[in-house]
Structures are given as structure tokens and as C-alpha cells.
Design a protein around this motif. Structure first.
Motif, PDB file in Angstrom:
ATOM      1  N   ASP A  48      16.825  19.216  70.865  1.00  0.00           N
ATOM      2  CA  ASP A  48      15.938  19.989  71.723  1.00  0.00           C
ATOM      3  C   ASP A  48      16.725  20.832  72.733  1.00  0.00           C
ATOM      4  N   VAL A  49      17.960  20.433  73.011  1.00  0.00           N
ATOM      5  CA  VAL A  49      18.769  21.160  73.992  1.00  0.00           C
ATOM      6  C   VAL A  49      19.865  21.988  73.324  1.00  0.00           C
ATOM      7  N   LYS A  50      19.726  22.201  72.024  1.00  0.00           N
ATOM      8  CA  LYS A  50      20.735  22.970  71.295  1.00  0.00           C
ATOM      9  C   LYS A  50      20.893  24.382  71.861  1.00  0.00           C
ATOM     10  N   GLU A  51      19.764  25.042  72.135  1.00  0.00           N
ATOM     11  CA  GLU A  51      19.814  26.411  72.646  1.00  0.00           C
ATOM     12  C   GLU A  51      20.518  26.461  74.005  1.00  0.00           C
ATOM     13  N   GLU A  52      20.184  25.523  74.871  1.00  0.00           N
ATOM     14  CA  GLU A  52      20.839  25.466  76.180  1.00  0.00           C
ATOM     15  C   GLU A  52      22.334  25.238  76.023  1.00  0.00           C
ATOM     16  N   PHE A 108      30.375  21.845  74.335  1.00  0.00           N
ATOM     17  CA  PHE A 108      29.046  22.410  74.031  1.00  0.00           C
ATOM     18  C   PHE A 108      29.007  22.943  72.605  1.00  0.00           C
ATOM     19  N   GLY A 109      30.098  23.597  72.195  1.00  0.00           N
ATOM     20  CA  GLY A 109      30.160  24.095  70.824  1.00  0.00           C
ATOM     21  C   GLY A 109      30.109  22.973  69.815  1.00  0.00           C
ATOM     22  N   SER A 110      30.831  21.903  70.109  1.00  0.00           N
ATOM     23  CA  SER A 110      30.829  20.734  69.230  1.00  0.00           C
ATOM     24  C   SER A 110      29.440  20.095  69.184  1.00  0.00           C
ATOM     25  N   PHE A 111      28.766  20.064  70.341  1.00  0.00           N
ATOM     26  CA  PHE A 111      27.421  19.496  70.408  1.00  0.00           C
ATOM     27  C   PHE A 111      26.456  20.276  69.512  1.00  0.00           C
ATOM     28  N   VAL A 112      26.513  21.603  69.594  1.00  0.00           N
ATOM     29  CA  VAL A 112      25.632  22.455  68.790  1.00  0.00           C
ATOM     30  C   VAL A 112      25.840  22.208  67.298  1.00  0.00           C
ATOM     31  N   ASN A 113      27.089  22.064  66.906  1.00  0.00           N
ATOM     32  CA  ASN A 113      27.401  21.839  65.489  1.00  0.00           C
ATOM     33  C   ASN A 113      27.011  20.439  65.023  1.00  0.00           C
ATOM     34  N   THR A 114      27.141  19.479  65.919  1.00  0.00           N
ATOM     35  CA  THR A 114      26.873  18.079  65.565  1.00  0.00           C
ATOM     36  C   THR A 114      25.383  17.770  65.565  1.00  0.00           C
ATOM     37  N   VAL A 171      25.491  14.977  78.412  1.00  0.00           N
ATOM     38  CA  VAL A 171      25.821  14.818  79.835  1.00  0.00           C
ATOM     39  C   VAL A 171      27.328  14.965  80.068  1.00  0.00           C
ATOM     40  N   TYR A 172      28.109  14.623  79.067  1.00  0.00           N
ATOM     41  CA  TYR A 172      29.569  14.786  79.151  1.00  0.00           C
ATOM     42  C   TYR A 172      29.927  16.269  79.246  1.00  0.00           C
ATOM     43  N   ALA A 173      29.341  17.076  78.367  1.00  0.00           N
ATOM     44  CA  ALA A 173      29.613  18.516  78.376  1.00  0.00           C
ATOM     45  C   ALA A 173      29.121  19.158  79.672  1.00  0.00           C
ATOM     46  N   LYS A 174      27.933  18.762  80.106  1.00  0.00           N
ATOM     47  CA  LYS A 174      27.393  19.357  81.325  1.00  0.00           C
ATOM     48  C   LYS A 174      28.179  18.924  82.555  1.00  0.00           C
ATOM     49  N   PRO A 204      22.685   6.858  67.652  1.00  0.00           N
ATOM     50  CA  PRO A 204      21.616   7.651  68.283  1.00  0.00           C
ATOM     51  C   PRO A 204      21.881   8.009  69.750  1.00  0.00           C
ATOM     52  N   SER A 205      22.463   7.081  70.495  1.00  0.00           N
ATOM     53  CA  SER A 205      22.683   7.322  71.927  1.00  0.00           C
ATOM     54  C   SER A 205      23.804   8.326  72.189  1.00  0.00           C
ATOM     55  N   ALA A 206      24.579   8.635  71.159  1.00  0.00           N
ATOM     56  CA  ALA A 206      25.717   9.545  71.341  1.00  0.00           C
ATOM     57  C   ALA A 206      25.248  10.941  71.762  1.00  0.00           C
ATOM     58  N   GLN A 207      24.100  11.382  71.251  1.00  0.00           N
ATOM     59  CA  GLN A 207      23.630  12.733  71.554  1.00  0.00           C
ATOM     60  C   GLN A 207      23.466  12.931  73.056  1.00  0.00           C
TER      61      GLN A 207
END
Length: 268
Positions: A100-104, A89-95, A71-74, A63-66
Motif C-alpha cells: 500500500d505504501v509502494k508509491e510513497e 526505498f528502491g529495494s522496498f519497491v522491488n521486494t 520504517v527502516y528506510a524512512k 510478513p513482519s519484514a515489510q
């Protein structure tokens, strides 16, 4: 007062640095995670990146990975590591498709690609990638709060591609005198006008196309000259139809008169 403030600042900095070093050496994943998030909030992005890279394989799927991946990508984005930021960021969106921050994240992935676009005089491969990324974001999130910025960034990139394409075509025109390849210059401007129908450079493109067709016709062998003179007239008409008050009017009218004089030889 300033002396005490300075001492307090030193204490805070020392504590933060000491905490970071402790986290690096620690085997306590929870502690490392908490320090990484704290450092992110303090704007110490290089340290966040270092800690996150240690934690990513350990926290993957938890759970904490998200929050960590976010913060890693940013942090990479803030440190201008745009290739890595776009990927993360692309990997985050897919994962995390329900985040809630997918759009950002999706917007920042596209904006990172925008930041990688070079000046127009260089190869534009990254610009094409950025345009596609921004368009994908615009299509996916039509009601996004980032829509105005996304459209503006995409517009800037398209104008850059337009300028690049125009300069390539103009280079064909400029070198045609040396190589004698006016037909290539005409074709390149044809392609430019097809690819960028609403271009602000249309008048210039039409002028260079006419000039190239004029030179091609006037330097042609007899068997091809009449047809090429007629083509040049068509290109002249296209320019003056687009703008009867064109800045090139005096010059193109003189060229047109020369074409008509040359055509009279064929009527005889």
C-alpha cells in the motif's frame, strides 16, 4: 505542575531508553520488532536504524519484514542518510510490489536522490541520477498524489543542470582570449542551445556565441576570414531575431558594423 510534568517526562525517557537497551540485548525477535516500531512512532530514528539492522536478516521473507523495512528506510530518510534511504526505498519497491505504501516509497527513493544533488558549481553526476529517478517516478505514477512535487523537484534539477552547462560554456568563452580557442566556445554554446532549447539564458548564450564568432573572425588568417565574418553575421542575426531589444544591442551593433567594414575589403 511543571515539576510533575518534568518528572513524568524523565520517567518516559528513562523507560524508552531502558526498553531500547533491553531490546538490543534480547533474543526475542518479536519484542525487538515491536520496540523498533514503537521507537519509530516516537521519532527515535537512530535507535530504529540500529534495531532494524539487527532484525533485517532474521525477518527477511517473513510478513513482519515489510513494516520493518519501511520504517527502516524512512528512519534513514529522516536522519538525512539519503544514499542509504534511496537504496532501501528502491529495494522496498522491488521486494513489495503490491504494498500500500509502494508509491510513497518510490517517490521518497527519487526524492532522496534529489536531496543528494550538489550545488551547481560541483560535479553533477548525482543530479543526472536524480533527474532520471524523478522522471521514472513521473512516468510510472502519472496520477500520483506526489506528482506536483515530483515535477517541481525535476524542474529545479534541470535548471541546475542548465546553469551548470551555461557556466561551462561561458568559461570557454572567458578563456578563449588566452588560449585563442574561440571555435571551442562557439561549439559549446551550440551544444548548450541544443540541449536546453527553452532556456531562460538563451539571449545570453546567443550573445556569447556571437561574441566568440566575432573574435574568431577578426583574428583569423586571410584565407578563413571572409567565411568566418559571414558566420559571425549569421550569429548576430540570430540574436537580434530572438530579441530585437536585447540588452546587448548597442555592443553587438558596434561589432556588426566592424564586421561589415572588414567584409568590404573582400568585395574590393
Amino acid at each position: 505542575m511543571s515539576k510533575y510534568f518534568y518528572l513524568l517526562l524523565l520517567a518516559v525517557l528513562f523507560s524508552s531508553c531502558n526498553e531500547y537497551q533491553k531490546a538490543l540485548k534480547s533474543d526475542d525477535v518479536k519484542y525487538q520488532y515491536e520496540v523498533a516500531v514503537k521507537l519509530y512512532e516516537e521519532g527515535k530514528y537512530n535507535k530504529v536504524i540500529t534495531l532494524a539492522e539487527k532484525l533485517k536478516p532474521v525477518l527477511k521473507g517473513k510478513p513482519s519484514a515489510q513494516k520493518l523495512f519501511y520504517v527502516y528506510a524512512k528512519s534513514m530518510y529522516f536522519k538525512k542518510q539519503y544514499y542509504n534511504a534511496a537504496y532501501e526505498f528502491g529495494s522496498f519497491v522491488n521486494t513489495y510490489p503490491k504494498s500500500d505504501v509502494k508509491e510513497e516509497a518510490a517517490f521518497l527513493a527519487a526524492k532522496s536522490r534529489y536531496m543528494l544533488s550538489p550545488v551547481y558549481s560541483k560535479d553533477q553526476a548525482d543530479t543526472y541520477v536524480a533527474v532520471a529517478a524523478l522522471q521514472s517516478f513521473i512516468d510510472t505514477y502519472p496520477e500520483s498524489q506526489y506528482m506536483d512535487e515530483a515535477n517541481q523537484l525535476a524542474r529545479e534539477l534541470r535548471e541546475k543542470l542548465e546553469k551548470k552547462a551555461f557556466e561551462i560554456a561561458r568559461q570557454y568563452h572567458l578563456t578563449a582570449d588566452f588560449f585563442g580557442d574561440y571555435a571551442a566556445a562557439i561549439k559549446t554554446f551550440d551544444n548548450f542551445l541544443i540541449d536546453f532549447p527553452g532556456t531562460k539564458l538563451k539571449e545570453d548564450a546567443l550573445y556569447y556565441k556571437f561574441d566568440s564568432s566575432y573574435r574568431l573572425a577578426m583574428n583569423s588568417i586571410a584565407s578563413k576570414k571572409e567565411e568566418r565574418l559571414e558566420n559571425a553575421i549569421a550569429n548576430y542575426k540570430a540574436l537580434v531575431k530572438f530579441n530585437g531589444e536585447t540588452k546587448y544591442r548597442k555592443e553587438v551593433d558596434e561589432m556588426f558594423a566592424a564586421i561589415e567594414t572588414e567584409l568590404q575589403k573582400f568585395s574590393k
